[in-house]
Scaffold this motif. Structure first.
Motif, short mmCIF file in Angstrom:
data_model
loop_
_atom_site.label_atom_id
_atom_site.label_comp_id
_atom_site.label_asym_id
_atom_site.label_seq_id
_atom_site.Cartn_x
_atom_site.Cartn_y
_atom_site.Cartn_z
N ARG A 142 -37.37 -75.70 39.80
CA ARG A 142 -37.17 -74.26 39.95
C ARG A 142 -38.22 -73.67 40.88
O ARG A 142 -37.91 -72.89 41.78
CB ARG A 142 -37.22 -73.56 38.59
CG ARG A 142 -36.92 -72.07 38.71
CD ARG A 142 -36.88 -71.40 37.35
NE ARG A 142 -38.13 -71.44 36.63
CZ ARG A 142 -39.15 -70.59 36.84
NH1 ARG A 142 -39.07 -69.66 37.75
NH2 ARG A 142 -40.24 -70.69 36.12
N ASP A 165 -31.34 -70.92 33.65
CA ASP A 165 -30.97 -70.29 32.38
C ASP A 165 -30.15 -71.21 31.49
O ASP A 165 -30.22 -71.13 30.27
CB ASP A 165 -30.20 -68.98 32.62
CG ASP A 165 -31.12 -67.80 32.90
OD1 ASP A 165 -32.35 -67.93 32.70
OD2 ASP A 165 -30.60 -66.75 33.33
N ARG A 166 -29.36 -72.07 32.10
CA ARG A 166 -28.53 -73.01 31.34
C ARG A 166 -29.32 -74.24 30.92
O ARG A 166 -28.79 -75.12 30.23
CB ARG A 166 -27.34 -73.45 32.17
CG ARG A 166 -26.34 -72.37 32.44
CD ARG A 166 -25.25 -72.92 33.30
NE ARG A 166 -23.99 -72.68 32.59
CZ ARG A 166 -22.85 -73.19 32.95
NH1 ARG A 166 -22.79 -74.01 33.98
NH2 ARG A 166 -21.77 -72.90 32.29
N LEU A 177 -33.18 -58.88 36.98
CA LEU A 177 -33.70 -59.25 35.67
C LEU A 177 -34.13 -58.01 34.88
O LEU A 177 -33.91 -57.93 33.66
CB LEU A 177 -34.86 -60.23 35.80
CG LEU A 177 -34.48 -61.63 36.32
CD1 LEU A 177 -35.73 -62.50 36.49
CD2 LEU A 177 -33.47 -62.30 35.43
N PHE A 194 -31.45 -69.62 39.46
CA PHE A 194 -31.81 -69.07 38.16
C PHE A 194 -30.68 -69.17 37.15
O PHE A 194 -30.93 -69.28 35.95
CB PHE A 194 -32.34 -67.65 38.30
CG PHE A 194 -33.83 -67.65 38.52
CD1 PHE A 194 -34.71 -67.55 37.46
CD2 PHE A 194 -34.33 -67.80 39.79
CE1 PHE A 194 -36.07 -67.59 37.67
CE2 PHE A 194 -35.70 -67.85 40.01
CZ PHE A 194 -36.58 -67.74 38.94
N ARG A 240 -30.92 -56.39 33.73
CA ARG A 240 -30.35 -57.20 32.65
C ARG A 240 -31.08 -56.96 31.33
O ARG A 240 -30.47 -56.94 30.27
CB ARG A 240 -30.43 -58.68 33.02
CG ARG A 240 -29.80 -59.60 31.98
CD ARG A 240 -29.98 -61.04 32.30
NE ARG A 240 -31.38 -61.41 32.07
CZ ARG A 240 -31.88 -62.62 32.29
NH1 ARG A 240 -31.11 -63.56 32.78
NH2 ARG A 240 -33.13 -62.89 32.05
#
Length: 123
Positions: free
Chosen positions: A65, A56-57, A88, A52, A91
Motif C-alpha cells: 500500500r 480495505d478488503r 475518507l 485503498f 465517508r
C-alpha cells in the motif's frame, strides 16, 4: 529503511509516468488548457481509489500500500492523496472538515503559488 526505499522507488516510477502520460495526453489535444494534468489527476484518483479499496478488503499489505499509494501514485499526482483524504473524511461523516480541507487547500494553494511567483518577480 526498506519502506523508505520502496516509497522512493515508487515516487520515481510515478514521477516518470506523470511526465509521460501528461505529454501524451497534451500532445493529442492542441490547446493551452492543461488536459494532460487533468488526465493525470483523474487517473491518479482512480488508481488510489482502487489501491485503498483493495487495502480495505485486506487484499494489500502495508508495504505494498505504501509503495503503490504513497510512492507510485503519490509521485504520479499528489492530487490523488488530497482527493482520498477528502473522501475518507466524507465517508466518516466529517463534512465540515472535508469542506474546510477542500476550500483551504484550493485557496491557500492558489495564494501560495501567486505569492511565490510575485516574490520571484520582485527579485
Amino acid at each position: 529503511m526498506k519502506i523508505i526505499l520502496a516509497i522512493g522507488a515508487g515516487s520515481f516510477i510515478g514521477g516518470v509516468f506523470r511526465y509521460l502520460v501528461s505529454v501524451v495526453i497534451q500532445s493529442r489535444i492542441p490547446t493551452t488548457f492543461p488536459y494532460g494534468t487533468l488526465g493525470v489527476n483523474f487517473i491518479g484518483c482512480l488508481l488510489i481509489g482502487l489501491v485503498f479499496g483493495m487495502a480495505d478488503r485486506g487484499n494489500l499489505d502495508l508495504g505494498w500500500r505504501l509503495f503503490l499509494a504513497t510512492g507510485v501514485i503519490g509521485g504520479f499526482t499528489t492530487f490523488s492523496a488530497f482527493s482520498l483524504e477528502t473522501v475518507l473524511m466524507i465517508r466518516d461523516g466529517q463534512y465540515l472538515y472535508a469542506s474546510a480541507y477542500v476550500v483551504f487547500s484550493v485557496l491557500l494553494g492558489l495564494a501560495a503559488t501567486f505569492v511565490g511567483i510575485s516574490v520571484i518577480k520582485l527579485l
